[in-house]
Design a protein around this motif. Structure first.
Motif, mmCIF file in Angstrom:
data_model
loop_
_atom_site.group_PDB
_atom_site.id
_atom_site.type_symbol
_atom_site.label_atom_id
_atom_site.label_comp_id
_atom_site.label_asym_id
_atom_site.label_seq_id
_atom_site.Cartn_x
_atom_site.Cartn_y
_atom_site.Cartn_z
ATOM 1 N N ARG A 233 -2.348 -2.624 2.577
ATOM 2 C CA ARG A 233 -1.202 -3.354 2.031
ATOM 3 C C ARG A 233 -0.936 -2.988 0.575
ATOM 4 O O ARG A 233 0.225 -2.797 0.178
ATOM 5 C CB ARG A 233 -1.439 -4.865 2.156
ATOM 6 C CG ARG A 233 -1.568 -5.378 3.584
ATOM 7 C CD ARG A 233 -0.285 -5.192 4.385
ATOM 8 N NE ARG A 233 0.827 -5.924 3.850
ATOM 9 C CZ ARG A 233 1.124 -7.203 4.147
ATOM 10 N NH1 ARG A 233 0.353 -7.874 4.993
ATOM 11 N NH2 ARG A 233 2.185 -7.792 3.636
ATOM 12 N N LYS A 234 -1.999 -2.877 -0.218
ATOM 13 C CA LYS A 234 -1.823 -2.549 -1.629
ATOM 14 C C LYS A 234 -1.315 -1.114 -1.804
ATOM 15 O O LYS A 234 -0.501 -0.839 -2.696
ATOM 16 C CB LYS A 234 -3.136 -2.730 -2.391
ATOM 17 C CG LYS A 234 -3.394 -4.166 -2.798
ATOM 18 C CD LYS A 234 -2.356 -4.642 -3.802
ATOM 19 C CE LYS A 234 -2.586 -6.058 -4.248
ATOM 20 N NZ LYS A 234 -1.568 -6.493 -5.251
ATOM 21 N N GLU A 237 2.306 -1.065 -1.132
ATOM 22 C CA GLU A 237 2.995 -1.647 -2.288
ATOM 23 C C GLU A 237 3.062 -0.659 -3.440
ATOM 24 O O GLU A 237 4.119 -0.503 -4.083
ATOM 25 C CB GLU A 237 2.261 -2.915 -2.721
ATOM 26 C CG GLU A 237 2.893 -3.627 -3.904
ATOM 27 C CD GLU A 237 2.071 -4.825 -4.351
ATOM 28 O OE1 GLU A 237 1.854 -4.966 -5.569
ATOM 29 O OE2 GLU A 237 1.635 -5.612 -3.479
ATOM 30 N N SER A 240 5.666 2.038 -3.121
ATOM 31 C CA SER A 240 7.034 1.596 -3.391
ATOM 32 C C SER A 240 7.304 1.390 -4.877
ATOM 33 O O SER A 240 8.449 1.426 -5.319
ATOM 34 C CB SER A 240 7.333 0.300 -2.634
ATOM 35 O OG SER A 240 6.585 -0.781 -3.169
ATOM 36 N N ARG A 241 6.247 1.187 -5.661
ATOM 37 C CA ARG A 241 6.424 0.854 -7.073
ATOM 38 C C ARG A 241 6.340 2.053 -8.010
ATOM 39 O O ARG A 241 6.957 2.062 -9.072
ATOM 40 C CB ARG A 241 5.374 -0.183 -7.500
ATOM 41 C CG ARG A 241 5.534 -1.544 -6.855
ATOM 42 C CD ARG A 241 4.518 -2.539 -7.405
ATOM 43 N NE ARG A 241 4.743 -2.788 -8.830
ATOM 44 C CZ ARG A 241 3.935 -3.520 -9.589
ATOM 45 N NH1 ARG A 241 2.826 -4.029 -9.068
ATOM 46 N NH2 ARG A 241 4.211 -3.721 -10.863
#
Length: 256
Positions: A233-234, A237, A240-241
């Motif tokens: 999950r991280k 994330e 995307s960042r």
């Protein structure tokens, strides 16, 4: 004080204005940054710690900051901010830190929950870099500074290897991927369809983890499995960042 490990990226324009100004002049809870650095130099008997060098790096481009100098910044903010949240929750403290850091041009991508999780993550880092050495990488005592383009390739590997761990139910994780997460995984696979070595090392790694995990979850390598859902999950994330053009360096920092 325990050992903390976090992953950061930076906005050089924000840092050159906001972080530079705060560290140069602002009195936080009990100290200025200059006062903190002077105390650290005396306490550690270390003349290599330099207020002027840290400020100059931030002014020119914080992406060039060393983990050692970034450590001084994070220790300063922890010493000044954490006492204000003595009676508050961990979530409230983290939310304040994240808001403050973003204003200052520091982006807190991931804080590992414990040393075991960090060990599991860095095992994957070491496995990946054995086959795909990273360019513009430099190791320091307090951490690692990595070119963002290389980090994103490693991050894709983490997504793929943890997805395989989850799909094969090596550990009984309760998870349900979103349609967007599935799309990202499929995109990564398509982008790497000609990279047979990548899929070979993923398969070998997943088989290895399955073998060491089932006899004993206490194996140090088992942390790659136990934290696989969090890593997945991280990593999604972070993918995307991180903008490799705007945020050219990633820093993995260990602090005490």
């Amino acid at each position: 004080m325990g050992k903390d490990t976090s992953i950061y990226m930076f906005d050089s324009e924000k840092a050159a204005v906001n972080l530079y100004e705060d560290l140069q002049h602002r009195m936080y809870h009990t100290q200025t940054f200059r006062g903190f650095i002077n105390n650290r130099k005396k306490a550690l008997n270390n003349d290599k710690i330099s207020f002027d060098r840290i400020l100059e790096t931030i002014k020119n481009d914080i992406n060039n900051i060393t983990p050692e100098d970034m450590l001084e910044i994070t220790l300063f903010f922890r010493s000044q901010i954490e006492p204000l949240f003595h009676h508050d929750s961990w979530e409230a403290r983290n939310e304040y830190f994240e808001t403050l850091y973003q204003y200052l041009g520091i982006f807190w991508l991931y804080e590992f929950p414990n040393a075991a999780a960090y060990y599991g993550y860095m095992h994957q880092y070491e496995n990946y870099t054995e086959f795909f050495p990273m360019s513009m990488l430099k190791n320091y005592q307090s951490g690692i500074r990595i070119c963002s383009e290389d980090f994103l390739l490693f991050n894709d590997y983490v997504i793929l290897v943890t997805k395989e761990i989850l799909d094969r139910k090596i550990h009984d994780h309760e998870h349900k991927l979103t349609a967007e997460e599935e799309r990202i995984v499929n995109t990564i696979k398509k982008e790497n369809q000609d990279n047979s070595l990548l899929f070979e090392i993923i398969e070998e790694e997943v088989q290895f983890l399955a073998k060491v995990f089932y006899p004993s979850e206490k194996s140090p390598y088992s942390h790659s499995v136990l934290h696989s859902y969090s890593f997945f999950r991280k990593s999604i994330e972070m993918k995307s960042r991180i903008d490799a053009k705007k945020n050219p360096k990633i820093l993995i920092l260990q602090s005490y």
